[in-house]
Design a protein around this motif. Structure first.
Motif, PDB file in Angstrom:
ATOM      1  N   PRO A   1      17.378 -80.268  -2.347  1.00 54.24           N
ATOM      2  CA  PRO A   1      16.734 -79.339  -3.278  1.00 54.24           C
ATOM      3  C   PRO A   1      17.692 -78.807  -4.342  1.00 54.24           C
ATOM      4  N   LEU A   2      18.971 -78.647  -3.982  1.00 53.24           N
ATOM      5  CA  LEU A   2      19.954 -78.168  -4.957  1.00 53.24           C
ATOM      6  C   LEU A   2      20.212 -79.227  -6.029  1.00 53.24           C
ATOM      7  N   ILE A   3      20.257 -80.493  -5.619  1.00 56.92           N
ATOM      8  CA  ILE A   3      20.404 -81.587  -6.585  1.00 56.92           C
ATOM      9  C   ILE A   3      19.202 -81.604  -7.524  1.00 56.92           C
ATOM     10  N   ALA A   4      18.008 -81.390  -6.953  1.00 55.11           N
ATOM     11  CA  ALA A   4      16.784 -81.357  -7.767  1.00 55.11           C
ATOM     12  C   ALA A   4      16.849 -80.235  -8.801  1.00 55.11           C
ATOM     13  N   GLN A   5      17.356 -79.081  -8.406  1.00 53.54           N
ATOM     14  CA  GLN A   5      17.440 -77.944  -9.326  1.00 53.54           C
ATOM     15  C   GLN A   5      18.438 -78.199 -10.449  1.00 53.54           C
ATOM     16  N   VAL A   6      19.567 -78.830 -10.126  1.00 50.63           N
ATOM     17  CA  VAL A   6      20.560 -79.163 -11.156  1.00 50.63           C
ATOM     18  C   VAL A   6      19.946 -80.130 -12.162  1.00 50.63           C
ATOM     19  N   PHE A   7      19.230 -81.141 -11.649  1.00 53.25           N
ATOM     20  CA  PHE A   7      18.588 -82.112 -12.542  1.00 53.25           C
ATOM     21  C   PHE A   7      17.536 -81.424 -13.415  1.00 53.25           C
ATOM     22  N   GLN A   8      16.755 -80.548 -12.815  1.00 56.87           N
ATOM     23  CA  GLN A   8      15.728 -79.812 -13.568  1.00 56.87           C
ATOM     24  C   GLN A   8      16.351 -79.029 -14.716  1.00 56.87           C
TER      25      GLN A   8
END
Length: 510
Positions: A365-372
């Protein structure tokens, strides 16, 4: 006071004393009982070893497979099978180990193994596609298996946890599968834990532990706290940010071991924007791998250039890629997109992505947030959706664009498993919907090739082609993190394959 009354009183006091002694003995025995509690990051609602994608039955020592992976040298070795041989790569003779019994006392023989494999093929599409079995014949402790095509790497597929051997006459597969491992199921609470008891008839010697608990909690911080509080003895993947605190706890050891896993950005190729390779290149360029490894994983990972860690012979030397916001903007321009009023669009349609992620691997989820966040700087709207079971969701729904997903890529020391599962049209993990004739032909060629050197050359060619087409983006190779009470737990081994956890050798200090 009568003699009769005195005698009665004496007998009563003796009875109370004996009861107290008995109670005290039971208490001490309970205190000294050899038991561990392992806390895992994935919950499961089923122990069915042939379909459960959490592989709990194998990891908890309930079931075993015919073939075992040696974590040290990455070679396969006998387990329930003592030998195997084929002259043409299509007809295989497998000799089973003698003296093996299931946890109900029944003998494991050729007929039982045949029935188990046939049940796995029937109930698991993944296993059916992986094994490619046309027929099985059983004669005493000998199996004759014919595959649909010559398949030189067939024995390595028998390492897969979903090929676990069970007694199929005992049909409560979900709650109490009957395997051949050192631990039998005592009770199972779906989503919470499976309680285990030692199987004294285990073929490789009874377990040193009398019982064990294999419990689940998707919250990495909760897992770390459970170790600190004493609620758990072994914790799989504690929160990375808690490692320094755990290191300070007396008697706690932390293993950080390289593995065969990759965190990737799976792309749904059925979605129109992602059918353009330049859009896929833009997604790839937006992923700041180095920053993610340093900030989210605290260095407990290797930046990924492709699906396979750099230590494997079939991991190619990839050409240097353009990355960053400007590179992504250039790729999108080549795909016909322009930025207007802070929105990336094409023919008046804004570019948006639905990005799936799941919390049982806390870093995803943290990787997803960085990408977002980074995509937002280019005017791309990324909507994150948290899901519970990624494989089930991605297979059943096609309304998503991207998924932060984690997968074992070479758990048997060979590229075939991942390439078949992920990029072959019949692959069980082909969630991107890849259906590329050239890619399929290369994978089929790999499947028919004998010898690791020759296979590595073809696998490297496939990996390069996947890179050229940007069929998924590969972010990092995470280390396996395990924290455990080394002042209590003995003989714990952190498995690089992540398959083997509760074994008959696991022990505790008295």
């Amino acid at each position: 006071m009568s003699n009769r009354y005195i005698s009665f009183l004496f007998l009563l006091l003796v009875a109370i004393f004996l009861a107290a002694c008995s109670s005290n003995a039971t208490y001490k025995q309970g205190e000294e009982k050899k038991k561990v509690n392992l806390l895992f990051n994935f919950a499961t609602s089923s122990l069915d070893p042939n379909v459960d994608t959490s592989y709990v039955s194998l990891r908890a020592g309930i079931t075993e497979t015919l073939v075992h992976l040696n974590d040290t040298n990455l070679t396969i070795e006998p387990w329930l099978a003592k030998s195997w041989d084929s002259k043409d790569g299509q007809i295989w003779k497998i000799e089973l180990r003698d003296g093996v019994t299931f946890q109900n006392g029944k003998t494991m023989n050729g007929s039982a193994v045949k029935a188990s494999l046939e049940r796995a093929i029937k109930d698991s599409r993944a296993i059916k596609n992986a094994l490619r079995i046309e027929s099985i014949e059983a004669n005493a402790n000998t199996l004759t298996i014919k595959t649909t095509v010559p398949f030189p790497e067939f024995p390595s597929e028998l390492v897969h946890p979903n090929t676990s051997i069970i007694d199929v006459t005992e049909t409560d597969y979900i709650n109490k599968p009957i395997g051949t491992g050192p631990f039998a199921v005592s009770s199972f609470t779906p989503g919470t834990a499976v309680d285990l008891i030692r199987y004294d008839g285990y073929w490789n010697g009874p377990a040193k532990l009398e019982s064990a608990r294999f419990s689940f909690n998707a919250d990495a911080n909760a897992r770390s706290l459970a170790l600190q509080s004493g609620a758990a003895d072994i914790v799989f993947r504690p929160a990375v940010e808690s490692l320094e605190n755990l290191k300070a706890v007396k008697g706690v050891t932390i293993d950080s071991t390289s593995t065969f896993r990759v965190h990737q950005m799976t792309m749904n190729l059925e979605r129109k924007p992602l059918q353009d390779v330049n859009v896929r290149k833009a997604v790839d360029a937006l992923i700041d791998r180095k920053a993610i490894v340093e900030t989210i994983l605290k260095g407990h990972a290797e930046v990924a250039a492709g699906p396979f860690p750099s230590t494997f012979s079939f991991a190619p030397d990839y050409p240097e890629k353009k990355s960053g916001l400007e590179a992504a903007r250039t790729y999108l321009k080549e795909a016909g997109y322009t930025e207007a009023n802070g929105v990336m669009q094409k023919n008046g349609e804004p570019l948006t992505f639905k990005l799936l992620t799941y919390s049982s691997r806390a870093d995803l989820p943290l990787i997803a947030q960085v990408f977002q966040s980074d995509a937002g700087k280019l005017g791309i709207n990324v909507k994150i959706q948290l899901i519970e079971k990624p494989e089930e969701y991605m297979a059943a729904n096609r309304d998503w664009d991207l998924t932060t997903y984690s997968n074992l890529t070479a758990p048997r020391g060979d590229a075939g498993y991942y390439l078949n599962a992920t990029f072959h049209p019949k692959g069980a993990l082909n969630f991107s919907g890849a259906d590329d004739d050239k890619l399929t032909s290369l994978i089929d060629e790999l499947n028919a090739t004998v010898g690791q050197e020759k296979r590595s050359v073809i696998a490297e060619k496939i990996a390069m082609y996947v890179d050229e087409q940007v069929y998924n983006s590969f972010v990092l190779h995470p280390n396996t993190l395990v924290a455990y009470k080394s002042d209590k737990v003995k003989n714990w081994m952190t498995s690089r394959s992540e398959y083997y956890m509760l074994t008959n050798e696991l022990d505790v200090n008295k």
